[in-house]
Each structure stands twice: as C-alpha cells, then as structure tokens.
Design a protein around this motif. Structure first.
Motif, PDB file in Angstrom:
ATOM      1  N   SER A   1       0.830  -1.205   0.000  1.00 43.26           N
ATOM      2  CA  SER A   1       0.000   0.000   0.000  1.00 43.26           C
ATOM      3  C   SER A   1       0.865   1.256   0.000  1.00 43.26           C
ATOM      4  N   ARG A   2       0.244   2.395  -0.268  1.00 43.65           N
ATOM      5  CA  ARG A   2       0.987   3.657  -0.350  1.00 43.65           C
ATOM      6  C   ARG A   2       1.650   4.023   0.967  1.00 43.65           C
ATOM      7  N   ASP A   3       1.008   3.658   2.089  1.00 41.44           N
ATOM      8  CA  ASP A   3       1.607   4.034   3.376  1.00 41.44           C
ATOM      9  C   ASP A   3       2.838   3.195   3.720  1.00 41.44           C
ATOM     10  N   GLN A   4       3.172   2.236   2.853  1.00 44.83           N
ATOM     11  CA  GLN A   4       4.408   1.459   3.028  1.00 44.83           C
ATOM     12  C   GLN A   4       5.541   1.996   2.159  1.00 44.83           C
ATOM     13  N   LEU A   5       5.284   3.084   1.428  1.00 45.52           N
ATOM     14  CA  LEU A   5       6.228   3.579   0.425  1.00 45.52           C
ATOM     15  C   LEU A   5       6.872   4.888   0.842  1.00 45.52           C
ATOM     16  N   THR A   6       8.156   5.025   0.540  1.00 51.33           N
ATOM     17  CA  THR A   6       8.865   6.303   0.638  1.00 51.33           C
ATOM     18  C   THR A   6       9.631   6.499  -0.657  1.00 51.33           C
ATOM     19  N   VAL A   7       9.437   7.657  -1.269  1.00 49.99           N
ATOM     20  CA  VAL A   7      10.185   8.000  -2.480  1.00 49.99           C
ATOM     21  C   VAL A   7      11.318   8.932  -2.067  1.00 49.99           C
ATOM     22  N   VAL A   8      12.541   8.489  -2.263  1.00 52.94           N
ATOM     23  CA  VAL A   8      13.728   9.260  -1.870  1.00 52.94           C
ATOM     24  C   VAL A   8      14.317   9.918  -3.111  1.00 52.94           C
ATOM     25  N   VAL A   9      14.402  11.231  -3.103  1.00 49.50           N
ATOM     26  CA  VAL A   9      14.972  11.959  -4.231  1.00 49.50           C
ATOM     27  C   VAL A   9      16.496  11.926  -4.114  1.00 49.50           C
ATOM     28  N   GLY A  10      17.148  11.270  -5.078  1.00 47.29           N
ATOM     29  CA  GLY A  10      18.596  11.086  -5.031  1.00 47.29           C
ATOM     30  C   GLY A  10      19.340  12.347  -5.421  1.00 47.29           C
ATOM     31  N   LEU A  11      19.646  13.165  -4.442  1.00 44.57           N
ATOM     32  CA  LEU A  11      20.281  14.460  -4.698  1.00 44.57           C
ATOM     33  C   LEU A  11      21.792  14.383  -4.808  1.00 44.57           C
ATOM     34  N   GLY A  12      22.406  13.357  -4.212  1.00 47.64           N
ATOM     35  CA  GLY A  12      23.859  13.428  -4.067  1.00 47.64           C
ATOM     36  C   GLY A  12      24.195  14.658  -3.241  1.00 47.64           C
ATOM     37  N   LEU A  13      25.015  15.536  -3.794  1.00 45.76           N
ATOM     38  CA  LEU A  13      25.331  16.799  -3.118  1.00 45.76           C
ATOM     39  C   LEU A  13      24.669  17.986  -3.811  1.00 45.76           C
ATOM     40  N   HIS A  14      23.659  17.723  -4.650  1.00 47.64           N
ATOM     41  CA  HIS A  14      22.908  18.814  -5.270  1.00 47.64           C
ATOM     42  C   HIS A  14      21.962  19.429  -4.246  1.00 47.64           C
ATOM     43  N   ARG A  15      21.400  20.563  -4.587  1.00 52.39           N
ATOM     44  CA  ARG A  15      20.477  21.240  -3.676  1.00 52.39           C
ATOM     45  C   ARG A  15      19.179  20.445  -3.540  1.00 52.39           C
ATOM     46  N   PRO A  16      18.469  20.598  -2.408  1.00 52.17           N
ATOM     47  CA  PRO A  16      17.159  19.960  -2.265  1.00 52.17           C
ATOM     48  C   PRO A  16      16.165  20.508  -3.291  1.00 52.17           C
ATOM     49  N   MET A  17      15.257  19.660  -3.725  1.00 50.66           N
ATOM     50  CA  MET A  17      14.202  20.099  -4.627  1.00 50.66           C
ATOM     51  C   MET A  17      13.099  20.785  -3.827  1.00 50.66           C
ATOM     52  N   THR A  18      12.496  21.790  -4.411  1.00 48.24           N
ATOM     53  CA  THR A  18      11.400  22.498  -3.761  1.00 48.24           C
ATOM     54  C   THR A  18      10.110  21.701  -3.886  1.00 48.24           C
ATOM     55  N   ASP A  19       9.117  22.073  -3.087  1.00 46.99           N
ATOM     56  CA  ASP A  19       7.818  21.398  -3.161  1.00 46.99           C
ATOM     57  C   ASP A  19       7.221  21.534  -4.558  1.00 46.99           C
ATOM     58  N   ALA A  20       7.371  22.717  -5.141  1.00 47.48           N
ATOM     59  CA  ALA A  20       6.819  22.941  -6.480  1.00 47.48           C
ATOM     60  C   ALA A  20       7.513  22.050  -7.505  1.00 47.48           C
ATOM     61  N   GLU A  21       8.842  21.898  -7.376  1.00 48.13           N
ATOM     62  CA  GLU A  21       9.582  21.034  -8.296  1.00 48.13           C
ATOM     63  C   GLU A  21       9.187  19.570  -8.125  1.00 48.13           C
ATOM     64  N   LEU A  22       8.999  19.155  -6.882  1.00 49.82           N
ATOM     65  CA  LEU A  22       8.575  17.777  -6.633  1.00 49.82           C
ATOM     66  C   LEU A  22       7.198  17.519  -7.226  1.00 49.82           C
ATOM     67  N   GLU A  23       6.311  18.492  -7.089  1.00 50.70           N
ATOM     68  CA  GLU A  23       4.969  18.357  -7.664  1.00 50.70           C
ATOM     69  C   GLU A  23       5.040  18.243  -9.176  1.00 50.70           C
ATOM     70  N   ALA A  24       5.870  19.079  -9.789  1.00 51.09           N
ATOM     71  CA  ALA A  24       6.002  19.044 -11.244  1.00 51.09           C
ATOM     72  C   ALA A  24       6.638  17.744 -11.717  1.00 51.09           C
TER      73      ALA A  24
END
Length: 407
Positions: free
Chosen positions: A88-111
C-alpha cells in the motif's frame, strides 16, 4: 540551425564558417509507460513479485531535477506493480537522489512526480547509515533507504564522464549516499585512471565500485531508461548490472557519430535541465573533449550555449566547484593542485581544468556571464560571437547524448 537553450531553442547562423553537424543516428522512440510495463513483465532476474513481499516497507530512489527522466511515469508503473503485490501507499517512501545537489522544492517535486509528490523526501547526505565498505571506504546511505525492507530505483542510462554510463546502482549509491563514497569515486586517484572514461563499462573501476556498493545496499530492482535526441529509446528492469549493459548497448548504437578529422571549434548543445547552472552545463564541453574521440585541433575552442539561471549552481558540490575555479590563477596550476585531492563536488573543477589546459571554453547566451568569467572561461552574448570567421566548426546539437568515435 536551431540549438537547445533552456526549455526552448535558439537560432544560430554561421555563414562565415565551414559547418559540420554531428547528429546521432538515433532510433524510433518508444512509449515510456508501455516500455516500462513490458520491462517489469520481463526483467533481468526474478520478477518484482519475487523480490518484494506484501508487508515490506519499500524505498524507491528516484533521480532529481538535474536529470531528464520521466520519473512520474516510471514511478506510476512501479506503484501499480507494487499495489498488485499488495504493497500500500503508506508502506512507500520516495527518496529523491540528490547526491550533493540542492534539495528540490515542493513545487519542483509536484512538477516532477505529480500525484506521487506526497511520498517524496529529499535525501539528506548528513543523515546516513553505514552498510559496509568497498576498498576500505565506508558505504553510507540515507536512513530511509537503510530502514526499508526493499529498495527500488529509477534512473537513466546515458553517457557518463566517469561511470561510462549512468544508471543502475548509481542512483542509490551516489544519489542517496554520503560524501565518503563521492569523495572516493570522484577523487583524483579514481578519476585519473585510464579506464575511467565516457562510454566505457568493461573494466571501468568507477563503475565497478558503484556496483559493489550497490550489492552492499541491497538494491532489489532498477527500472531505467535511455534516451536520445528523438525521445526515449528503451526501458529495462531488474538486476542493475544487466539493466545498464542492455541500455548502454542501445545507447551506443543510437548515439555514436564517427569523426575522421579535427576542427577549430565545437559547438556543444545542452538545453534543460543541464544548462541551468555552470556545474552541469560544463559537462557538454568535457564530454566532447574527454570522450573516445576529441574532435578539436590543438588550441581549438568549445562553445556551450547555456542559460545558467542558477549561476554556478546552488548545492554544496556546485559551490565547491565554483570556489575552486574562481580562486584559481590558471587551469594548469589548478589541475596540479587538484591532483593532490579535493572535496566532493570539486571533481567537476578538476575535469574542467583538465580540458581548459588545452582548450578555451566559451559559454554563450547565459544570465550569468560574470560567473563564467570568474571560472577561467569566457562569456559571449551569442554563439556567433564566440567563433572566429572562417573557422571549421563541428556542431553537436546534443552533446550529452552523442558519442564521438573514431571514423
């Protein structure tokens, strides 16, 4: 001719130059969703239902904004497959692989992720757990990945300056890793080895380190694609090594262009998302000059049109890259200095300095000419301004997805 710039194109006219265009042969594009579903139905190794249990906590590591990957589609296909297994969805975590790049914004994640953005967390390279060692170097990965029962990844298999081709374990090991593995793999000892080069997998120590580290992490399934100028060329799923090999073969066939002579200048097309900052945009110049076949004559120049709306870049690695270049007197002395070592992120300064010892790099059409000039490179308003009349010019419209080989 039209060349990429940001999300659009610019028209370039070079009537005073002798122009050759290096366009990869390509191949017919595939539908991403259909190809991803087919890849998961016929993976390298066991199917997902045999890799993931219904009660597993699952981490899915995806690429960040610096990669041109339809992660929303790949993620959607993975989530449908997991739902069929009983996850189910509550068992999932999507990890954005940034390395040493800047964090993505909420708007970028939505897009980027659409309806699945609520599952996403930015990787924190300061919050990692050691899972073992490779060559005496600790392999550390983000807590959400280590805490998961199953680890999946998306990614793109494309020509890569160091790994030969990206994808496979790289999305997790580097994207969700710590400075320790980045410091080692991107350090001068590894990057100066002859087999560490664009387009090479076999015997490439950089690639081998990533794969061994991936074994320690325990990546259960990779869902990767490769693309060219006309779209997505193929999708593959399953064991990371086999996925990378399959898609690298597809990419080589579609992206190789033979070069039989030398040129005064090469115009290197980039486009979004890579031309948003200087750290990423310089890949176009280094891919051309340090690839299988450098097409430039001695003293020839590289011209890179790039928007650079983020300047040098906003992440920790990008700032280190900028600081090293802007504080250097010249490329040769910087290269010698960096051979003694550097912090992760500064490897791009090392590779750029290696190129700048032999060739001038011009960046045109940017919003940040002062940043360019501060980094031992030259800024011009247009591509035409960066070229001498009468030059013999090779234009590579998609420099990051063209493999120049001996012709």
């Amino acid at each position: 001719m039209n060349l990429p710039l940001g999300a659009g194109t610019i028209e370039v006219q070079l009537p005073a130059c002798d122009v050759t265009v290096a366009e990869a042969p390509g191949r017919p594009p595939v539908d991403v969703r259909e190809a991803a579903e087919a890849a998961l139905a016929d993976p390298h190794g066991p199917p997902l239902v045999e890799r993931v249990d219904p009660d597993d906590e699952v981490a899915i590591v995806v690429t960040d904004v610096t990669r041109n990957v339809p992660d929303d589609v790949l993620l959607d296909v993975l989530l449908e497959e997991l739902a069929d297994i009983g996850v189910s969805r509550d068992q999932l975590t999507v990890v954005v692989g940034l390395g040493l790049h800047r964090p993505m914004t909420d708007a970028e994640l939505e897009a980027m992720l659409g309806p699945h953005a609520d599952l996403a967390v930015n990787h924190d390279p300061e919050s990692v757990v050691e899972v073992g060692e490779v060559d005496g170097v600790p392999i550390e990965v983000g807590e959400p990945v280590v805490a998961a029962d199953s680890v999946l990844s998306t990614g793109v298999v494309e020509p890569h300056q160091y790994a030969g081709f990206s994808g496979g374990a790289k999305t997790v090991v580097i994207g969700a890793g710590s400075e320790s593995i980045i410091r080692y793999t991107h350090g001068p000892d590894v990057l100066s080895r002859a087999a560490v080069r664009l387009g090479r997998l076999e015997g490439n120590p950089f690639r081998e380190i990533l794969d061994r580290a991936g074994d320690l992490v325990g990546i259960d399934c990779s869902l990767n694609l490769t693309h060219g100028p006309d779209g997505i060329l193929g999708v593959s799923a399953g064991d990371g090594r086999a996925v990378v090999r399959e898609l690298a073969d597809v990419a080589r066939d579609a992206l190789s262009v033979p070069v039989s002579r030398e040129y005064d200048a090469v115009v290197c097309g980039v486009g979004a998302p890579k031309d948003a900052n200087l750290y990423q945009a310089t890949r176009a110049a280094t891919y051309v000059a340090l690839g299988d076949r450098n097409p430039l004559r001695e003293g020839g120049r590289l011209v890179v049109p790039a928007t650079l709306e983020e300047g040098a870049g906003e992440g920790k690695g990008e700032r280190r890259f900028y600081d090293r270049l802007r504080n250097a007197d010249d490329a040769a002395s910087l290269y010698r200095e960096l051979r003694e070592g550097y912090d992760p992120g500064a490897q791009r300064a090392f590779v750029v300095a290696r190129v700048l010892r032999d060739h001038d790099v011009y960046v045109t059409n940017s919003h940040s000419p002062d940043v360019v000039e501060a980094c031992l490179m030259r800024a011009e308003a247009t591509v035409e301004d960066a070229l001498e009349p009468g030059s013999d010019v090779l234009v590579v419209p998609d420099a990051l997805h063209t493999l120049l080989v001996d012709g």
